[in-house]
Design an enzyme around this catalytic site. Structure first.
Site, PDB file in Angstrom:
ATOM      1  N   HIS A 232       0.822  -1.085   0.003  1.00 34.11           N
ATOM      2  CA  HIS A 232      -0.203   0.033  -0.035  1.00 34.11           C
ATOM      3  C   HIS A 232       0.972   1.272  -0.108  1.00 34.11           C
ATOM      4  O   HIS A 232       1.179   1.693  -1.002  1.00 34.11           O
ATOM      5  CB  HIS A 232      -0.854   0.046   1.301  1.00 34.11           C
TER       6      HIS A 232
ATOM      7  N   HIS B  78      -1.839   0.223 -11.601  1.00 35.55           N
ATOM      8  CA  HIS B  78      -2.574   0.514 -10.943  1.00 35.55           C
ATOM      9  C   HIS B  78      -3.886  -0.532 -10.893  1.00 35.55           C
ATOM     10  O   HIS B  78      -4.684  -0.545 -11.928  1.00 35.55           O
ATOM     11  CB  HIS B  78      -3.039   1.904 -10.847  1.00 35.55           C
TER      12      HIS B  78
ATOM     13  N   ASP C 134       3.233   6.693  -7.078  1.00 37.50           N
ATOM     14  CA  ASP C 134       4.723   6.589  -6.433  1.00 37.50           C
ATOM     15  C   ASP C 134       6.023   6.662  -7.337  1.00 37.50           C
ATOM     16  O   ASP C 134       7.078   6.484  -6.952  1.00 37.50           O
ATOM     17  CB  ASP C 134       4.318   5.095  -5.961  1.00 37.50           C
TER      18      ASP C 134
END
Ligand code: CMC
Length: 423
Positions: free
Chosen positions: A263, A302, A358
């Site tokens: 996560h 994702h 990220d």
């Protein structure tokens, strides 16, 4: 478009209403099976809506993210984290007087009880800052026992504000504790982000003055991380809240979920990957290895976005601005080359794998001199705005019940206990 769903069950027709593109799972109970009323099996809740929410909208195919209906691009361009926190919590952008009061209220609550600070001080110096943050946030309920009265609007409001306000203080204390540095207390003279940077980085100077471009970059990062609808940590917050818990206790569940490498930890993994690749020349070989299934291209792909993550596009721009202040992170060139090749490669294109939030954020945090363990803390601090907003929405939703999923039992039944000497 389906308005209802007809199911033929044992010769009988059962009609289920389709509302908002969903059926009520409880309606399935009218269909009998050999094992009792029909239920759904959905590990990871891949296709189950757990609540109705008016906070964050995502269209993953189109790459759209909106908070309370406002596109993330407009908020990142024009707003501030504190204004966005107000928007998430209250549903509307504040007017000037409301914003001034909100900022003053939040900034007023930035100090933490000395004993909460001591919880961090008593940890091992090399313990993970997320572990220190979790313990300190868990302790807040002990300092504000009134927070248990979640039916009282005044208690709800003050404790959500306290949590938002104290997270940066506790995060900065956790960071400085690991360096053996003195704690820097919040300053009345500094705004929310400037103060956070001062609590993190101030040394001997009388007044810490962060570069304005860094302040803006962190503000934008905070806006981008403020909420992301029913992700793992938000779902954890709502589940704990559904038992009637206060915002501090519920937020601990969120911090715990975010701590997980699947996560909140992916930005750290991107940095590790860039270090392993080492130079731009090695990128084609690494990409070939990814396509052979030897590694994953971290920071790509994702569960929800099957298009460019809109946050990644904004972060990429922020990274360039940060590097104007800090000097270019040498790994930027590797990241850009990875992105260039991947966006043009059939393997990634056909699987709809694009950079996610990220991919570039770790480079920014590294340029700010954070050790990798702090990256997830830098995610938890702004996500608090989403957690408290979702906590409140769940508490006020008359349809919400204590979270209690079903299971499919696959174990033994009806065994007889035998004395230890006979086993
Ligand atoms: N590199 C290479 N191949 C990939 C990647 C990747 N990063 N992501 C997915 N794939 C491939 C995967 O191998 C599969 O291929 P095939 O169909 O041939 O088996 C296909 O794409 C679908 O992948 P999946 O694992 O079924 O997709 P998912 O939706 O379950 O996983 C994900 C989503 C984010 C876990 C995954 O894309 C991934 O592991 N990405 C790298 C880790 C990462 O960057 N995580 C941060 C997510 S954003 C943070 C947040 O919002 O919380």
């Amino acid at each position: 478009m389906a308005k209802n769903l007809q199911i033929r069950s044992g010769g009988d027709d059962v009609t289920l209403d389709v509302t908002d593109g969903t059926i009520r799972a409880a309606d399935l109970k009218q269909i009998a099976t050999d094992q009792g009323p029909l239920a759904t099996y959905d590990p990871g809740l891949l296709n189950t809506a757990s609540c109705r929410s008016a906070i964050t909208y995502i269209d993953g195919d189109a790459g759209i993210l909106e908070y309370r209906g406002y596109p993330i691009e407009q908020l990142a361009e024009n707003s501030t984290y504190l204004e966005v926190a107000y928007l998430l919590l209250n549903g509307e952008l504040p007017d000037a007087a409301q914003l001034a009061k909100w900022e003053s209220d939040v900034n007023h609550h930035r100090l933490v009880h000395e004993n909460a600070k001591d919880i961090i001080s008593k940890s091992r110096y090399d313990s993970h800052p997320m572990a220190k943050l979790m313990s300190a946030v868990a302790s807040l309920h002990a300092f504000y026992p009134g927070s248990r009265d979640i039916a009282d609007p005044a208690e709800r409001e003050v404790n959500m504000i306290r949590l938002l306000a104290k997270m940066p203080t506790l995060a900065a204390f956790a960071y400085r504790h690991s360096l053996g540095r003195n704690y820097v207390y919040p300053s009345d003279e500094l705004g929310f982000i400037e103060n956070f940077l001062s609590m993190l980085f101030k040394r001997q100077e009388r007044h810490y003055q962060a570069d304005e471009r860094l302040v803006r970059a962190v503000d934008v990062l905070f806006i981008l991380h403020a909420d992301h609808e029913q992700n793992c940590s938000t779902n954890a917050v709502r589940a704990v809240a559904s038992a009637g818990n206060d915002p501090y206790t519920s937020a601990v569940a969120g911090i715990a979920a975010l701590f997980g490498p699947l996560h909140g930890g992916a930005n750290e993994a991107v940095l590790k990957m860039l270090n392993e690749i080492g130079s731009v020349d090695n990128v084609p070989e690494f990409i070939a290895g990814v396509k052979d299934g030897k590694a994953r291209l971290m920071g790509f792909g994702h569960r929800v976005y099957k298009n460019y993550d809109p946050r990644a596009r904004i972060i990429k721009k922020s990274a360039e601005e940060v590097f104007q202040v800090t000097g270019v992170n040498p790994r930027l060139a590797i990241a850009q080359e990875l992105e260039r090749i991947a966006l043009d490669d059939e393997y990634f294109v056909s699987r709809k794998l694009y950079p996610n939030v990220d991919f570039y954020s770790g480079l920014i945090y590294e340029a700010l001199n954070f050790p990798p363990e702090m990256f997830t803390v830098m995610f938890a601090v702004p996500r608090t705005a989403g957690w408290v907003s979702q906590w409140q929405e769940g508490v006020l939703d008359p349809e919400q019940k204590i979270t209690r999923p079903k299971q499919i039992y696959i174990g033994e039944r009806g065994r007889s206990y035998s004395p230890i000497t006979e086993r």
